[in-house]
Design a protein around this motif. Structure first.
Motif, PDB file in Angstrom:
ATOM      1  N   VAL A  90      -5.141 -40.322 -49.765  1.00 36.81           N
ATOM      2  CA  VAL A  90      -5.990 -39.133 -49.835  1.00 36.81           C
ATOM      3  C   VAL A  90      -7.379 -39.561 -50.307  1.00 36.81           C
ATOM      4  O   VAL A  90      -7.559 -40.033 -51.427  1.00 36.81           O
ATOM      5  CB  VAL A  90      -5.409 -38.077 -50.791  1.00 36.81           C
ATOM      6  CG1 VAL A  90      -6.234 -36.791 -50.681  1.00 36.81           C
ATOM      7  CG2 VAL A  90      -3.947 -37.798 -50.458  1.00 36.81           C
ATOM      8  N   LEU A  95      -6.171 -31.950 -42.979  1.00 40.30           N
ATOM      9  CA  LEU A  95      -4.793 -31.791 -43.432  1.00 40.30           C
ATOM     10  C   LEU A  95      -4.720 -30.640 -44.436  1.00 40.30           C
ATOM     11  O   LEU A  95      -5.447 -30.627 -45.425  1.00 40.30           O
ATOM     12  CB  LEU A  95      -4.325 -33.103 -44.084  1.00 40.30           C
ATOM     13  CG  LEU A  95      -2.900 -33.114 -44.646  1.00 40.30           C
ATOM     14  CD1 LEU A  95      -1.882 -32.682 -43.602  1.00 40.30           C
ATOM     15  CD2 LEU A  95      -2.556 -34.495 -45.168  1.00 40.30           C
ATOM     16  N   VAL A 104      -6.674 -39.665 -45.147  1.00 39.28           N
ATOM     17  CA  VAL A 104      -6.765 -38.222 -44.878  1.00 39.28           C
ATOM     18  C   VAL A 104      -7.702 -37.555 -45.888  1.00 39.28           C
ATOM     19  O   VAL A 104      -7.918 -38.066 -46.987  1.00 39.28           O
ATOM     20  CB  VAL A 104      -5.377 -37.523 -44.965  1.00 39.28           C
ATOM     21  CG1 VAL A 104      -4.361 -38.152 -44.014  1.00 39.28           C
ATOM     22  CG2 VAL A 104      -4.833 -37.516 -46.387  1.00 39.28           C
ATOM     23  N   MET A 164       1.665 -29.470 -46.432  1.00 36.75           N
ATOM     24  CA  MET A 164       2.492 -30.578 -46.924  1.00 36.75           C
ATOM     25  C   MET A 164       3.424 -31.127 -45.857  1.00 36.75           C
ATOM     26  O   MET A 164       3.626 -32.330 -45.770  1.00 36.75           O
ATOM     27  CB  MET A 164       3.345 -30.111 -48.119  1.00 36.75           C
ATOM     28  CG  MET A 164       2.718 -30.235 -49.465  1.00 36.75           C
ATOM     29  SD  MET A 164       1.936 -31.830 -49.809  1.00 36.75           S
ATOM     30  CE  MET A 164       3.325 -32.940 -49.866  1.00 36.75           C
ATOM     31  N   ASN A 200       2.897 -39.369 -42.820  1.00 33.42           N
ATOM     32  CA  ASN A 200       3.426 -40.538 -43.526  1.00 33.42           C
ATOM     33  C   ASN A 200       4.441 -41.286 -42.658  1.00 33.42           C
ATOM     34  O   ASN A 200       4.388 -42.517 -42.545  1.00 33.42           O
ATOM     35  CB  ASN A 200       4.076 -40.082 -44.841  1.00 33.42           C
ATOM     36  CG  ASN A 200       4.574 -41.252 -45.672  1.00 33.42           C
ATOM     37  OD1 ASN A 200       3.805 -42.130 -46.043  1.00 33.42           O
ATOM     38  ND2 ASN A 200       5.866 -41.276 -45.950  1.00 33.42           N
ATOM     39  N   VAL A 221       0.127 -42.696 -46.774  1.00 34.32           N
ATOM     40  CA  VAL A 221      -0.977 -41.730 -46.718  1.00 34.32           C
ATOM     41  C   VAL A 221      -1.917 -42.035 -47.889  1.00 34.32           C
ATOM     42  O   VAL A 221      -1.451 -42.267 -49.007  1.00 34.32           O
ATOM     43  CB  VAL A 221      -0.451 -40.280 -46.857  1.00 34.32           C
ATOM     44  CG1 VAL A 221      -1.605 -39.286 -46.985  1.00 34.32           C
ATOM     45  CG2 VAL A 221       0.439 -39.910 -45.667  1.00 34.32           C
ATOM     46  N   LEU A 274       0.758 -35.565 -52.134  1.00 34.30           N
ATOM     47  CA  LEU A 274       0.507 -36.501 -51.025  1.00 34.30           C
ATOM     48  C   LEU A 274       0.281 -37.925 -51.529  1.00 34.30           C
ATOM     49  O   LEU A 274       0.588 -38.899 -50.833  1.00 34.30           O
ATOM     50  CB  LEU A 274      -0.719 -36.059 -50.219  1.00 34.30           C
ATOM     51  CG  LEU A 274      -0.507 -34.845 -49.328  1.00 34.30           C
ATOM     52  CD1 LEU A 274      -1.847 -34.324 -48.828  1.00 34.30           C
ATOM     53  CD2 LEU A 274       0.397 -35.192 -48.143  1.00 34.30           C
ATOM     54  N   GLY A 277       1.748 -33.564 -43.890  1.00 34.28           N
ATOM     55  CA  GLY A 277       1.558 -34.797 -44.664  1.00 34.28           C
ATOM     56  C   GLY A 277       2.773 -35.696 -44.564  1.00 34.28           C
ATOM     57  O   GLY A 277       2.651 -36.914 -44.387  1.00 34.28           O
ATOM     58  N   ILE A 292      -8.189 -33.488 -47.480  1.00 40.02           N
ATOM     59  CA  ILE A 292      -7.540 -32.176 -47.552  1.00 40.02           C
ATOM     60  C   ILE A 292      -8.578 -31.110 -47.226  1.00 40.02           C
ATOM     61  O   ILE A 292      -9.640 -31.051 -47.853  1.00 40.02           O
ATOM     62  CB  ILE A 292      -6.966 -31.917 -48.964  1.00 40.02           C
ATOM     63  CG1 ILE A 292      -6.055 -33.071 -49.409  1.00 40.02           C
ATOM     64  CG2 ILE A 292      -6.214 -30.586 -49.007  1.00 40.02           C
ATOM     65  CD1 ILE A 292      -4.963 -33.428 -48.434  1.00 40.02           C
TER      66      ILE A 292
END
Ligand SMILES: *Cc1c(COP(=O)(O)O)cnc(C)c1O
Length: 228
Positions: free
Chosen positions: A154, A97, A119, A100, A107, A152, A146, A103, A121
């Motif tokens: 991270v 990912l 996810v 944005m 979501n 989501v 995020l 993202g 980054i």
């Protein structure tokens, strides 16, 4: 050697490299990147004990993941908006990912399925123009924005090192690990607990990545190619 033997060999080597650098092998997940083989190839690796598979094309993960429900599926490829529902439906973890607006769509797709999508980054550590990924200085902002999405989660950072240059790869891995430490320290504790993964290292350079703190290595050719 076939796929089964090469997977078994890779597993042993990962444990050995962990031992050499004082890490517990349970800290490093070996992801078998099966993008070049069909379902039979996946089945061979599964037979040898592989439970984590990486795919870079939505069609491929869509085809394979439902046939191996006891495996974990990792999406490591380029994300296109229109394929996000297929990716979210099949991926346990999305490594790549870097926008944005993706993202936001992840979501939404995860909300529709009643799941929380894990996810990573993707960071373009070396700044090569041909590479995807956010710039290191953008990563803080992307992670924190995020983290506000309820569907989501991270879980850390991913990078692809430049091919064919181990010294530069080593620096890139060290830089990604350092960036992850800084981001971790900047996060709200409720988000920081999930921010633990470093996906870095491929067939040619994973040993360096493990020494720099990788928690996931993505190995394709060394397992699936006869000619590696
Ligand atoms: C193909 C691929 C790998 C595996 O690369 P090998 O050199 O075959 O081990 C790892 N990560 C990503 C993102 C890939 O696309």
């Amino acid at each position: 050697m076939g796929i089964e033997q090469r997977y078994a060999q890779a597993k042993i080597e990962v444990a050995k490299v962990c031992a050499d650098c004082g890490r517990d092998p349970s800290e490093v997940r070996l992801i078998a990147v099966s993008k070049t083989v069909g379902v039979e190839g996946v089945a061979e690796a599964f037979q040898a004990g592989a439970r984590d598979f990486g795919e870079n094309r939505p069609d491929r993960i869509l085809e394979k993941a439902p046939q191996f429900p006891d495996a974990r599926w990792h999406f490591i490829g380029n994300i296109q908006s229109r394929r996000i529902p297929d990716i979210v439906k099949n991926a346990d973890l999305i490594h790549s990912l870097s926008h944005m607006h993706h993202g936001e769509k992840i979501n939404q797709a995860a909300a529709a399925l009643g799941k929380i999508q894990d996810v990573l980054i993707e960071v373009n550590v070396t700044g090569e123009a041909s590479k995807s990924g956010v710039r290191p200085d953008e990563a803080f902002d992307v992670v924190s924005r995020l983290s506000a999405f309820p569907h989501v989660r991270v879980c850390g950072l991913m990078t692809m090192a430049p091919a064919g240059d181990l010294a530069t790869a080593d620096t890139a891995f060290a830089d990604l690990a350092e960036l992850a430490r800084s981001i971790h320290a900047s996060l709200d504790p409720k988000d920081a607990v999930h921010f633990t993964e470093l996906s870095m290292g491929m067939s040619d350079d994973w040993r360096l990545a493990v020494a720099r703190g990788a928690t996931m290595v993505r190995i394709g050719r060394a397992i699936f190619s006869d000619s590696y």
